[in-house]
Write a protein that holds these residues in place. Structure first.
Motif, PDB file in Angstrom:
ATOM      1  N   GLU A 150       0.854  -1.177   0.000  1.00 22.90           N
ATOM      2  CA  GLU A 150       0.000   0.000   0.000  1.00 22.90           C
ATOM      3  C   GLU A 150       0.899   1.239   0.000  1.00 22.90           C
ATOM      4  O   GLU A 150       2.086   1.126   0.304  1.00 22.90           O
ATOM      5  N   PRO A 151       0.359   2.396  -0.321  1.00 21.73           N
ATOM      6  CA  PRO A 151       1.187   3.607  -0.296  1.00 21.73           C
ATOM      7  C   PRO A 151       1.853   3.842   1.064  1.00 21.73           C
ATOM      8  O   PRO A 151       2.942   4.412   1.130  1.00 21.73           O
ATOM      9  N   TYR A 152       1.226   3.382   2.134  1.00 22.29           N
ATOM     10  CA  TYR A 152       1.765   3.593   3.481  1.00 22.29           C
ATOM     11  C   TYR A 152       2.719   2.493   3.930  1.00 22.29           C
ATOM     12  O   TYR A 152       3.346   2.608   4.981  1.00 22.29           O
TER      13      TYR A 152
ATOM     14  N   LEU B 122       0.281  -6.528  10.643  1.00 20.03           N
ATOM     15  CA  LEU B 122       1.742  -6.538  10.628  1.00 20.03           C
ATOM     16  C   LEU B 122       2.099  -5.554   9.544  1.00 20.03           C
ATOM     17  O   LEU B 122       1.666  -5.710   8.383  1.00 20.03           O
ATOM     18  N   LEU B 123       2.860  -4.523   9.895  1.00 22.78           N
ATOM     19  CA  LEU B 123       3.064  -3.407   8.980  1.00 22.78           C
ATOM     20  C   LEU B 123       4.512  -2.949   8.979  1.00 22.78           C
ATOM     21  O   LEU B 123       5.091  -2.677  10.043  1.00 22.78           O
ATOM     22  N   GLN B 124       5.085  -2.882   7.777  1.00 18.19           N
ATOM     23  CA  GLN B 124       6.360  -2.207   7.598  1.00 18.19           C
ATOM     24  C   GLN B 124       6.059  -0.898   6.907  1.00 18.19           C
ATOM     25  O   GLN B 124       5.717  -0.879   5.713  1.00 18.19           O
ATOM     26  N   PRO B 125       6.130   0.217   7.654  1.00 19.28           N
ATOM     27  CA  PRO B 125       5.798   1.504   7.052  1.00 19.28           C
ATOM     28  C   PRO B 125       6.717   1.839   5.877  1.00 19.28           C
ATOM     29  O   PRO B 125       7.881   1.464   5.853  1.00 19.28           O
TER      30      PRO B 125
END
Length: 130
Positions: free
Chosen positions: A107-109, A125-128
């Motif tokens: 995603e863009p974020y 679970l997010l890798q910015p």
């Protein structure tokens, strides 16, 4: 105010929850103290002390609390676990039996995938993105 220090997460069993959050998610056990009423003060937090909000694992005491276990945010993603290496942590968590509800997506974020904890609460679970 500097930061949110703890968020309560209602669980069925202290030891089961500790195993999941420390084993499958890689948190560290920060506190585990008995309380006079027979409960325990159990805090798990990301592996780097002071680098994130800790979770107070609170065993459900009655039927009302048990009914909320696993659905504390009404089925929405309610918790966001940031990583600096999505591929590494996704693979480790999947190997540990974490239930991912989707394939990783960009995603863009950042890079993200939704997973469930052992009670059914939804997490990202997010890798910015840089």
């Amino acid at each position: 105010m500097r930061r949110v220090a703890l968020v309560t997460l209602v669980v069925d069993d202290y030891d089961e929850a500790i195993r999941f959050y420390t084993g499958a998610l890689g948190f560290r056990l920060a506190e585990d103290e008995p309380r006079p009423d027979g409960s325990r003060w159990v805090v798990v937090e990301p592996d780097a002390p002071g680098q994130g909000t800790g979770l107070l694992l609170a065993r459900a005491k009655d039927e009302r609390q048990r009914a909320r276990t696993g659905d504390q945010t009404g089925g929405r993603v309610g918790f966001f676990l940031h990583t600096d290496d999505f591929a590494r942590d996704h693979a480790r968590m999947a190997a540990a039996g974490v239930a991912f509800l989707e394939q990783p997506r960009h995603e863009p974020y950042g890079t993200v995938a939704v997973f469930q904890d052992l009670y059914g609460n939804r997490w990202d679970l997010l890798q910015p993105a840089d």
